[in-house]
Motif scaffolding. Sequence first.
Motif, PDB file in Angstrom:
ATOM      1  N   ASN A 189       0.807  -1.116   0.060  1.00 32.68           N
ATOM      2  CA  ASN A 189      -0.088  -0.094  -0.016  1.00 32.68           C
ATOM      3  C   ASN A 189       0.560   1.222  -0.071  1.00 32.68           C
ATOM      4  OD1 ASN A 189      -2.492  -1.267   0.074  1.00 32.68           O
ATOM      5  ND2 ASN A 189      -2.304  -1.612   2.332  1.00 32.68           N
ATOM      6  N   PHE A 190       2.316   1.182   0.327  1.00 35.01           N
ATOM      7  CA  PHE A 190       3.142   2.344   0.126  1.00 35.01           C
ATOM      8  C   PHE A 190       3.322   2.562  -1.177  1.00 35.01           C
ATOM      9  CE2 PHE A 190       7.036   4.777   0.818  1.00 35.01           C
ATOM     10  CZ  PHE A 190       6.753   5.511   2.186  1.00 35.01           C
ATOM     11  N   LYS A 191       3.206   3.592  -1.704  1.00 31.01           N
ATOM     12  CA  LYS A 191       3.604   3.806  -3.241  1.00 31.01           C
ATOM     13  C   LYS A 191       4.633   4.949  -3.445  1.00 31.01           C
ATOM     14  CE  LYS A 191       0.246   1.209  -4.409  1.00 31.01           C
ATOM     15  NZ  LYS A 191       0.633  -0.044  -4.891  1.00 31.01           N
ATOM     16  N   ILE A 192       5.216   4.735  -4.850  1.00 30.92           N
ATOM     17  CA  ILE A 192       6.481   5.656  -5.016  1.00 30.92           C
ATOM     18  C   ILE A 192       5.889   6.418  -6.310  1.00 30.92           C
ATOM     19  CG2 ILE A 192       8.674   5.771  -5.701  1.00 30.92           C
ATOM     20  CD1 ILE A 192       8.464   4.550  -3.034  1.00 30.92           C
ATOM     21  N   MET A 193       5.821   7.826  -6.111  1.00 28.67           N
ATOM     22  CA  MET A 193       5.441   8.616  -7.068  1.00 28.67           C
ATOM     23  C   MET A 193       6.793   9.025  -7.949  1.00 28.67           C
ATOM     24  SD  MET A 193       2.930  12.053  -6.910  1.00 28.67           S
ATOM     25  CE  MET A 193       3.742  12.471  -5.389  1.00 28.67           C
ATOM     26  N   PHE A 224       3.125   4.750  -8.080  1.00 27.27           N
ATOM     27  CA  PHE A 224       1.929   5.232  -7.739  1.00 27.27           C
ATOM     28  C   PHE A 224       0.971   5.149  -8.943  1.00 27.27           C
ATOM     29  CE2 PHE A 224      -0.465   9.103  -6.574  1.00 27.27           C
ATOM     30  CZ  PHE A 224      -1.686   8.494  -5.815  1.00 27.27           C
ATOM     31  N   LYS A 225      -0.061   4.822  -8.957  1.00 25.84           N
ATOM     32  CA  LYS A 225      -1.256   4.754  -9.845  1.00 25.84           C
ATOM     33  C   LYS A 225      -2.476   4.968  -9.244  1.00 25.84           C
ATOM     34  CE  LYS A 225       1.037   1.286 -12.996  1.00 25.84           C
ATOM     35  NZ  LYS A 225       2.039   0.697 -12.144  1.00 25.84           N
ATOM     36  N   LEU A 226      -3.369   6.080  -9.871  1.00 16.43           N
ATOM     37  CA  LEU A 226      -4.643   6.233  -9.379  1.00 16.43           C
ATOM     38  C   LEU A 226      -5.685   5.163  -9.617  1.00 16.43           C
ATOM     39  CD1 LEU A 226      -5.271   9.647 -11.439  1.00 16.43           C
ATOM     40  CD2 LEU A 226      -4.136   9.373  -8.831  1.00 16.43           C
ATOM     41  N   ASN A 227      -6.657   5.095  -9.036  1.00 21.09           N
ATOM     42  CA  ASN A 227      -7.566   4.095  -8.845  1.00 21.09           C
ATOM     43  C   ASN A 227      -8.124   3.502 -10.421  1.00 21.09           C
ATOM     44  OD1 ASN A 227      -7.712   3.876  -6.000  1.00 21.09           O
ATOM     45  ND2 ASN A 227      -9.230   5.178  -6.190  1.00 21.09           N
ATOM     46  N   VAL A 232       0.753   8.053 -12.349  1.00 18.21           N
ATOM     47  CA  VAL A 232       1.038   9.580 -11.908  1.00 18.21           C
ATOM     48  C   VAL A 232       2.655   9.870 -12.297  1.00 18.21           C
ATOM     49  CG1 VAL A 232       1.019  11.375 -10.108  1.00 18.21           C
ATOM     50  CG2 VAL A 232      -0.566   9.314 -10.069  1.00 18.21           C
ATOM     51  N   ILE A 233       2.718  10.857 -13.092  1.00 17.59           N
ATOM     52  CA  ILE A 233       4.124  11.341 -13.217  1.00 17.59           C
ATOM     53  C   ILE A 233       3.890  13.014 -12.718  1.00 17.59           C
ATOM     54  CG2 ILE A 233       5.787  12.212 -15.020  1.00 17.59           C
ATOM     55  CD1 ILE A 233       5.762   9.245 -14.962  1.00 17.59           C
ATOM     56  N   SER A 234       4.871  13.346 -11.672  1.00 15.40           N
ATOM     57  CA  SER A 234       5.031  14.491 -11.088  1.00 15.40           C
ATOM     58  C   SER A 234       6.297  15.417 -11.252  1.00 15.40           C
ATOM     59  CB  SER A 234       4.441  14.159  -9.519  1.00 15.40           C
ATOM     60  OG  SER A 234       4.174  15.473  -9.090  1.00 15.40           O
TER      61      SER A 234
END
Length: 520
Positions: A189-193, A224-227, A232-234
């Motif tokens: 559940n821990f995500k990497i953006m 990290f991806k949205l539902n 996600v690229i930031s």
Amino acid sequence: MSIRTRYIRTPWIRKTAKYSFETICFTLAVIAVAALIAAYNTQPRSAPTYTPVSFSANPESAALPFDIPPKSALNGKLVFAHYFPPYPVSIDNANPSGDYYATQYLTVNGENNKHVRYGGFLRDRPSPRQPIADAQWRQRDLENEVRSAIAAGIDGFSVDIIAKATDTSWWGSTVPTALIKAAASVDPNFKIMLMPDMNGAFKNMTAAQMAAEMKPYSSMASSFKLNDGRLVISPFLAENKTVGWWSEFMTIMKNSYGINVAFVPVFLNAAANRNSFASISYGMSNWGNRNPAGNPLSASNPNSPMGLAAAAHSLGKIWMQPVAFQDVRPSQSIYDEAQNSQNLQNMWQIAIASNSEWVQLVTWNDYSEGTSFAPSAGHGRALLDMSSYGLYSFRTGASPAIVRDTAYLIYRNQSVSAVPTNRSAAPMTLRQWSSPARDTVEVLSFLTAPAVVKVTVGSTTTTCNAPAGMSSCIAPLKVGAIKASVVRGSTEVSQVSSHAAVTATPYNQNLEYLVDSSRR
């Protein structure tokens, strides 16, 4: 208009960039005067009142003034911490008394006298650890950092990707990949953006080259991806490329690799770029300011923190609010005045009041800029603990009920005007538009009921009548040890002492705030 610089130096390529903060001069003058008056105000400052909510205890709660809320109480808002690869827990797995941090970064003559001009590269380091008898010690360190972040209520790391995939050095492409693997092994559940650094190796790439760089990360489980599945690229300093260039990048990601992107640019100047980037963005963010004058709570003009969030929301975008503690950069001879914990308090309150959807802690571990939240020699885990009240207020929509009397001590080990005995180092100067410099000690207390806070600095004692809840007692900085005591009636319910004494003759100028907790 102030010029703000983000700088990353060798041995890893670091970036130099500019970002601006604009505000009305009269407002700044008022804030500056108010800050000077507050510096020696012995009456406690109380935070805005939120409705407290109680939760059942969590084992991690023992170090905090409140019980950590269960996941069912969280409101879906997310907190990321900016992870900067050049500063791992250990660089060489050596004994901390003689490792690379100790002998090269924290000493004046380290790295062949490269840092003599500013008295050594760093003023703080990750919390020292003993050597690990494991060939995969780097991976174990990353896994432990993930655990530390989870324990602090953080949802993920926004990893600064500063190198191409062909750069297989540990601080190159290896760290983002290893960090994603560490997250997956510790907690899925821990995500990497993904945060490609657009002032680093990517700034001269074509959109197709950039897409090829990001593609390998997309299939990794903890990216990290949205539902809805969008990656996600930031990018940091997104405005270094045009909207057209980013549009081409996202088109290539979709058409060539089958990857749909949710674009969340991080600007150095959000006000100048938000409108042009709105058509291609899922959300937006700003790198932000590091002092209370740059983070006013009441200002709502378009370039203020509240105004930036409101503008993003008016464009139909989510906003990722930056939250920072301080900013001190010896190698650039510049610092911001954070006014003890005040900047941190302001930024959490802005995140809450602006209804921001995400927060980015700036930073997890950038020791070259003195912005780290991660456990360190200078503030242990106390800074993460102190920040957790704002974090869980943000993540639940209500301030947690105080159930354990707790006090945090926030101070410098020298005055702003102290003259170091190492005369070779150029002194740091206050950044333009910063809050005014001040020499103060703060006791930030979280109390179950009213009590008296006494803080002794050297031979001087300051007393504050503190209310229940969170409040601040400010005392003048003096030479000597620091001790704070919280007394209710005739009983001492909390006490905390400084791990470093204040000195009139420091070897080096060090304007980073230190933090100690009564519960650590």
